[in-house]
Design a protein around this motif. Structure first.
Motif, short mmCIF file in Angstrom:
data_model
loop_
_atom_site.label_atom_id
_atom_site.label_comp_id
_atom_site.label_asym_id
_atom_site.label_seq_id
_atom_site.Cartn_x
_atom_site.Cartn_y
_atom_site.Cartn_z
N LEU A 73 -32.18 12.32 -21.73
CA LEU A 73 -32.21 11.32 -22.81
C LEU A 73 -32.61 9.93 -22.33
CD1 LEU A 73 -31.63 10.37 -25.69
CD2 LEU A 73 -29.24 10.19 -25.08
N ASP A 74 -32.06 9.52 -21.18
CA ASP A 74 -32.36 8.16 -20.75
C ASP A 74 -33.84 8.00 -20.43
OD1 ASP A 74 -31.95 9.85 -18.67
OD2 ASP A 74 -31.24 8.30 -17.29
N GLN A 75 -34.45 9.07 -19.90
CA GLN A 75 -35.88 8.98 -19.61
C GLN A 75 -36.70 8.90 -20.90
OE1 GLN A 75 -37.37 8.56 -16.64
NE2 GLN A 75 -35.27 8.29 -15.94
N SER A 76 -36.30 9.70 -21.88
CA SER A 76 -37.00 9.63 -23.18
C SER A 76 -36.88 8.23 -23.75
CB SER A 76 -36.39 10.63 -24.17
OG SER A 76 -36.71 11.93 -23.79
N LEU A 77 -35.69 7.67 -23.60
CA LEU A 77 -35.46 6.33 -24.14
C LEU A 77 -36.35 5.31 -23.45
CD1 LEU A 77 -31.68 5.70 -24.79
CD2 LEU A 77 -33.59 5.44 -26.35
N MET A 78 -36.45 5.46 -22.12
CA MET A 78 -37.32 4.56 -21.36
C MET A 78 -38.74 4.63 -21.88
SD MET A 78 -36.17 3.39 -18.02
CE MET A 78 -36.82 4.31 -16.65
N LEU A 79 -39.14 5.84 -22.21
CA LEU A 79 -40.51 6.06 -22.64
C LEU A 79 -40.80 5.32 -23.95
CD1 LEU A 79 -42.80 7.70 -21.50
CD2 LEU A 79 -42.09 9.61 -22.93
N VAL A 80 -39.81 5.30 -24.84
CA VAL A 80 -40.08 4.71 -26.15
C VAL A 80 -39.58 3.28 -26.25
CG1 VAL A 80 -40.02 6.91 -27.30
CG2 VAL A 80 -37.93 5.56 -27.16
N TRP A 81 -39.03 2.76 -25.16
CA TRP A 81 -38.44 1.43 -25.24
C TRP A 81 -39.41 0.38 -25.75
CZ3 TRP A 81 -34.10 0.08 -26.48
CH2 TRP A 81 -33.65 -1.22 -26.29
N PRO A 82 -40.67 0.35 -25.25
CA PRO A 82 -41.61 -0.65 -25.78
C PRO A 82 -41.76 -0.57 -27.30
CG PRO A 82 -42.58 0.54 -23.95
CD PRO A 82 -41.28 1.18 -24.22
N GLN A 83 -41.88 0.64 -27.80
CA GLN A 83 -42.05 0.82 -29.25
C GLN A 83 -40.87 0.23 -30.01
OE1 GLN A 83 -43.25 3.00 -27.17
NE2 GLN A 83 -45.23 3.65 -28.00
N VAL A 84 -39.67 0.58 -29.53
CA VAL A 84 -38.47 0.11 -30.22
C VAL A 84 -38.39 -1.41 -30.14
CG1 VAL A 84 -35.97 0.23 -30.29
CG2 VAL A 84 -37.29 2.25 -29.73
N THR A 85 -38.74 -1.95 -28.97
CA THR A 85 -38.69 -3.41 -28.83
C THR A 85 -39.62 -4.08 -29.83
OG1 THR A 85 -38.58 -2.90 -26.50
CG2 THR A 85 -38.60 -5.21 -27.10
N VAL A 86 -40.81 -3.54 -29.95
CA VAL A 86 -41.76 -4.15 -30.88
C VAL A 86 -41.22 -4.11 -32.30
CG1 VAL A 86 -44.04 -3.93 -31.93
CG2 VAL A 86 -43.79 -3.74 -29.47
N LEU A 87 -40.64 -2.97 -32.67
CA LEU A 87 -40.10 -2.86 -34.03
C LEU A 87 -39.00 -3.90 -34.25
CD1 LEU A 87 -39.91 0.94 -34.85
CD2 LEU A 87 -41.37 -0.78 -35.86
N ILE A 88 -38.09 -3.99 -33.29
CA ILE A 88 -37.00 -4.96 -33.44
C ILE A 88 -37.56 -6.38 -33.46
CG2 ILE A 88 -34.94 -5.93 -32.35
CD1 ILE A 88 -34.34 -3.18 -31.26
N GLY A 89 -38.53 -6.63 -32.57
CA GLY A 89 -39.14 -7.95 -32.52
C GLY A 89 -39.79 -8.31 -33.84
N GLY A 90 -40.53 -7.36 -34.43
CA GLY A 90 -41.17 -7.61 -35.71
C GLY A 90 -40.14 -7.91 -36.79
N THR A 91 -39.07 -7.13 -36.78
CA THR A 91 -38.00 -7.34 -37.75
C THR A 91 -37.47 -8.76 -37.66
OG1 THR A 91 -37.37 -5.06 -37.36
CG2 THR A 91 -35.82 -6.42 -38.56
N ILE A 92 -37.18 -9.18 -36.43
CA ILE A 92 -36.61 -10.50 -36.24
C ILE A 92 -37.63 -11.58 -36.61
CG2 ILE A 92 -35.72 -12.12 -34.51
CD1 ILE A 92 -34.53 -9.67 -33.11
N LEU A 93 -38.87 -11.36 -36.27
CA LEU A 93 -39.91 -12.34 -36.58
C LEU A 93 -40.00 -12.58 -38.08
CD1 LEU A 93 -42.34 -13.99 -35.41
CD2 LEU A 93 -43.75 -12.07 -36.15
N PHE A 94 -40.07 -11.48 -38.84
CA PHE A 94 -40.20 -11.64 -40.29
C PHE A 94 -38.97 -12.31 -40.87
CE2 PHE A 94 -43.35 -8.03 -40.25
CZ PHE A 94 -44.41 -8.87 -40.49
N PHE A 95 -37.81 -11.95 -40.34
CA PHE A 95 -36.59 -12.57 -40.86
C PHE A 95 -36.61 -14.06 -40.57
CE2 PHE A 95 -32.03 -13.62 -40.73
CZ PHE A 95 -31.74 -13.28 -42.03
N ALA A 96 -37.05 -14.40 -39.36
CA ALA A 96 -37.07 -15.82 -38.99
C ALA A 96 -38.00 -16.61 -39.91
CB ALA A 96 -37.51 -15.98 -37.54
N ILE A 97 -39.17 -16.03 -40.21
CA ILE A 97 -40.10 -16.73 -41.10
C ILE A 97 -39.48 -16.92 -42.48
CG2 ILE A 97 -42.35 -16.66 -42.21
CD1 ILE A 97 -43.36 -15.03 -39.84
N ALA A 98 -38.91 -15.81 -42.98
CA ALA A 98 -38.29 -15.88 -44.31
C ALA A 98 -37.17 -16.92 -44.31
CB ALA A 98 -37.73 -14.52 -44.71
#
Lengths: 321, 308
Positions: free
Chosen positions: B271-296
Motif C-alpha cells: 500500500l505505501d508504495q502505491s501511495l507513493m506512486l499516486v502522491w503527486p496526483q493527490v497533491t495536485v488535487l488538494i492543491g487545486g482545491t485549496i487554490l479555488f477556495f482561496a480565490i473564492a
C-alpha cells in the motif's frame, strides 16, 4: 459633539468615477430618530453600508458608538441592528426559526434565543403567525419580522433602510408607531432612510436631506425650512387693478408694502407682485392695497412645508443650492 | 451555522436527487461486477488476491464499474452542492441580514464549504462501506487489512476529488450573481474536461506523433509529454490515483521500457508504495482545491454586500 452615537467625518465613497457619497459630515445623538431623506441613488444606502462596515469608505472616518466601523465591524454589528432594504428570510423556515437563528448568531443560548424570539414575535404582532413559513408571509409581515430580527440582539442603534417601501398605509402606520414606541422605551437611536417625505416628517426628530452624495441640509423641520428658505417661508402672490390710477406702475404700493413687517423681498411686474415673507401677512397686504386705493384682483398664499423643500431639491437637483 | 448548512443541503431536493442517482449507479455497478465475478477471479494475474478491490474496478461490460461512475458523477455532485451557495443567499436577501450580525464574514463561506464537505464525506464513506458490506455478503470472505485500507484511502481521494469540484463551483457562485450562470459555468468546465479535453489532446498527439522509426527515447519522451498534457485534467488525475490504489499490480503511471521491467517480479505493490506512486496526483488535487477556495475566499471577503 460630545456623545454622538453616529459620527461621520468627511466620508467619501467612489464607484469608479461616480461619487456615491461626497465629503459627508453627520452626527446623530443618543435617542434620536434621524431621517435620511433623499431620492433613489442619492447615496443613502451606501452611507448605511459604510456605517455597518459592509463596505469601506474611500476617505474619511465612520464611527458608531465610538467604534470605527471600517476597522472593527464586528463590535459595531454587536450594537447596531440593521434592517436592509427588502430583507430576505429563509423561506422554508418558520418566522420563529428565522429569529432563533439570528439570535444564535448573536451568541444567545438556544433556550434564551427561543424565549426572546417568541417574545419579540409577540411584540411586533406576529405571535399567531410564528410557525408559518416565511415564504408565505406578506410584505408587511416580513418587514415586521425584519424589525423583530433587528431587535433580537438588543441593539443600541437601529438602522432601517427604506423600511416602508411596498407596505400598505396601515402597515406603514403600525411600523412607524412601533419604531417610535421602541425609541421611547429603550432610548434607542434610530436612523431611518426613506424617500417618502410624509413618513419622515411624522416620526423623525431630525432630518437630513441627501442629494447626489451630499448632505444638503439637516435639522428638524423648522430649522430645515429656515436653512433652505433664506427667502422666507411664505410666498404671496398679489394682483391688483391699477388701470384707473394716474400712476399705473403702482410704485406707491410697493413702497407701502416694503414698510410692512416680515417682508423679505418683493418682485414687481406691472400689476403683479410676488412677495416673500417670514410670517403670514396676507391680511396686512390686503389692507395696504385698500389704503392705497387700489382694487384687489387676487391674493394667493403659498406655504413652504417639507413638501416644497422636497420638490425644490429633488426636482431641481443641486442647482438651487 | 454549520449545522444549519448541513440540514439545508441534506433537505434540499437537488441533493436528494443527486444522492439517489449516485446510489442507483453504485448498486448497478456493484451488480455488474458481481454478476460475473466468478469469471473475473479465475485469471492468473497478480491482482487476484484482492477480491474486494475487484468489486470497485471490475465490470461485466454492460455497465461501467464503480470507479468510473464515481469519476463521472462525483464532479456533478460537487457542482450541484456548490453552485448556488453564495449567490442564492444574496438573491434571497438573506446574505446582508446574516452579515449584519456580529460574525466574521469568512464564517459564511467557511461554513458553506465545511458543511458541504461533511455531507459529501459521510456520503462517500457510507457508499464505500456499503459496497464493502455487499461484497461481504455475496463473497462470504472478509477483506484483508490491506484491502480495507486501500478502500479507505480510495474513499478519501474521491472526497478530495469531489471537494475540488465543489470549490470550483463555490468560486463560480461568488463570482456570478445568477445561480443559473454559475451552474452552467461549472457544468461546462466539467464537460470540457470529460469530453473535449481528451479530443483536443488526441488531436495534438496525432499532430506531433513521431515517425515510426525514431529511437525509443523519443517515443518515450512523446508519450510522457502526452501524458503530462492529460494530467491537466483533474479527472485524469483522479483516475490515475484510484486505479493505482485499487489495482495493486500497477507499478508505474508513465511508460516503461523493456529494460526497466526486466527483472521485476510481477507481484502486487504494498500500500505505501502505491501511495507513493499516486502522491503527486493527490497533491495536485488538494492543491487545486485549496487554490479555488482561496480565490473564492478573497473575492468574497472584499466584496461589497448590497441587499439584493
Amino acid at each position: 459633539m460630545e456623545n454622538a452615537v453616529i459620527q461621520l467625518k468627511n466620508v467619501s465613497k467612489k464607484y469608479g468615477d461616480f461619487m456615491a457619497v461626497n465629503q459627508l459630515n453627520l452626527s446623530i445623538q443618543q435617542g434620536e430618530i434621524f431621517g435620511l431623506l433623499g431620492p433613489n441613488g442619492a447615496g443613502k444606502s451606501t452611507t448605511i453600508l459604510m456605517l455597518m462596515g459592509l463596505t469601506e469608505p474611500c476617505d474619511g472616518s465612520v464611527e458608531v458608538c465610538g467604534i470605527n466601523s471600517t476597522t472593527h465591524p464586528i463590535e459595531v454589528k454587536r450594537k447596531v441592528g440593521y434592517l436592509p432594504e427588502d430583507v430576505g428570510f429563509y423561506d422554508d423556515w418558520s418566522g420563529l426559526d428565522n429569529l432563533i437563528y439570528t439570535a444564535r448568531l448573536n451568541g444567545l443560548e438556544p433556550k434564551e434565543a427561543k424565549a426572546r424570539a417568541a417574545e419579540l414575535m409577540e411584540r411586533v404582532g406576529l405571535a399567531d403567525q410564528k410557525d408559518k413559513k416565511t415564504g408565505k408571509y406578506s410584505k408587511g409581515m416580513r418587514q415586521r419580522l425584519g424589525l423583530a430580527d433587528v431587535l433580537i440582539k438588543n441593539p443600541d442603534v437601529i438602522i432601517l433602510d427604506e423600511p416602508t417601501t411596498g407596505i400598505d398605509p396601515k402597515g406603514v402606520q403600525e411600523l412607524l408607531n412601533l419604531i417610535v414606541e421602541l425609541r421611547d422605551e429603550h432610548q434607542m437611536t434610530v436612523l431611518f432612510s426613506s424617500h417618502n417625505l410624509h413618513q419622515v416628517q411624522q416620526v423623525c426628530d431630525r432630518v437630513g436631506i441627501f442629494v447626489d452624495g451630499k448632505l444638503l441640509a439637516e435639522g428638524n423641520i423648522e430649522e430645515l425650512s429656515k436653512q433652505l428658505f433664506t427667502h422666507g417661508k411664505y410666498l404671496i402672490e398679489l394682483g391688483i387693478d391699477a388701470s384707473f390710477k394716474n400712476i399705473p406702475d403702482a410704485q406707491v404700493l410697493e413702497n407701502m408694502l416694503t414698510s410692512l413687517e416680515g417682508i423679505q423681498s418683493i418682485k414687481k411686474e406691472d400689476e403683479y407682485f410676488e412677495i416673500e415673507c417670514l410670517a403670514d401677512i396676507s391680511s396686512g397686504i390686503a389692507k395696504a392695497v385698500m389704503d392705497a386705493d387700489y382694487k384687489l384682483r387676487y391674493l394667493n398664499k403659498k406655504e413652504y412645508g417639507l413638501d416644497a423643500i422636497y420638490n425644490r431639491y429633488f426636482e431641481g437637483g443641486v442647482s438651487h443650492a | 451555522m454549520v449545522s444549519k448548512e448541513i440540514s439545508d443541503s441534506v433537505r434540499s431536493w437537488k441533493f436528494l436527487i443527486m444522492v439517489a442517482i449516485v446510489l442507483l449507479t453504485c448498486l448497478g455497478a456493484l451488480y455488474a461486477s458481481l454478476s460475473d465475478f466468478g469469471e473475473a477471479i479465475k485469471g492468473g494475474t497478480a491482482d487476484d488476491d484482492f477480491f474486494f478491490l475487484k468489486l470497485f474496478t471490475h465490470s461485466n461490460g454492460s455497465l461501467p464499474s464503480y470507479i468510473v461512475f464515481i469519476s463521472f458523477l462525483g464532479p456533478l455532485l460537487g457542482i450541484s452542492m456548490g453552485f448556488d451557495c453564495v449567490n442564492s443567499e444574496q438573491n434571497k436577501g438573506t446574505l446582508s441580514r446574516v452579515l449584519a450580525q456580529p460574525i466574521y464574514r469568512d464564517y459564511v463561506i467557511n461554513t458553506k464549504f465545511t458543511a458541504a464537505l461533511m455531507v459529501l464525506s459521510s456520503l462517500f464513506l457510507a457508499l464505500g462501506f456499503l459496497v464493502l458490506g455487499f461484497g461481504l455478503i455475496f463473497l462470504g470472505i472478509p477483506p484483508t487489512a490491506d484491502e480495507f485500507l486501500r478502500i479507505l484511502v480510495f474513499s478519501v481521494i474521491s472526497i478530495v476529488y469531489v471537494a475540488f469540484w465543489l470549490n470550483l463551483s463555490i468560486l463560480f457562485s461568488v463570482k456570478f450573481r445568477q445561480t443559473a450562470t454559475s451552474a452552467l459555468a461549472g457544468i461546462s468546465v466539467w464537460l470540457f474536461f470529460t469530453i473535449f479535453y481528451n479530443i483536443i489532446v488526441n488531436l495534438i498527439a496525432k499532430g506531433l506523433a513521431p515517425a515510426r522509426f525514431v529511437n525509443e527515447n523519443q517515443v518515450v519522451k512523446f508519450q510522457g509529454f502526452i501524458q503530462n498534457l492529460m494530467r491537466f485534467n483533474p479527472g485524469q488525475l483522479f483516475n490515475d490515483a484510484t486505479t493505482t490504489l485499487l489495482r495493486p499490480s500497477i507499478r508505474s503511471l508513465g511508460p516503461l521500457t523493456t529494460e526497466q521491467t526486466i527483472g521485476a517480479i510481477p507481484s502486487p505493490l504494498p500500500l505505501d508504495q502505491s501511495l507513493m506512486l499516486v502522491w503527486p496526483q493527490v497533491t495536485v488535487l488538494i492543491g487545486g482545491t485549496i487554490l479555488f477556495f482561496a480565490i473564492a475566499y478573497t473575492m468574497f471577503i472584499r466584496r461589497e454586500i448590497r441587499s439584493r
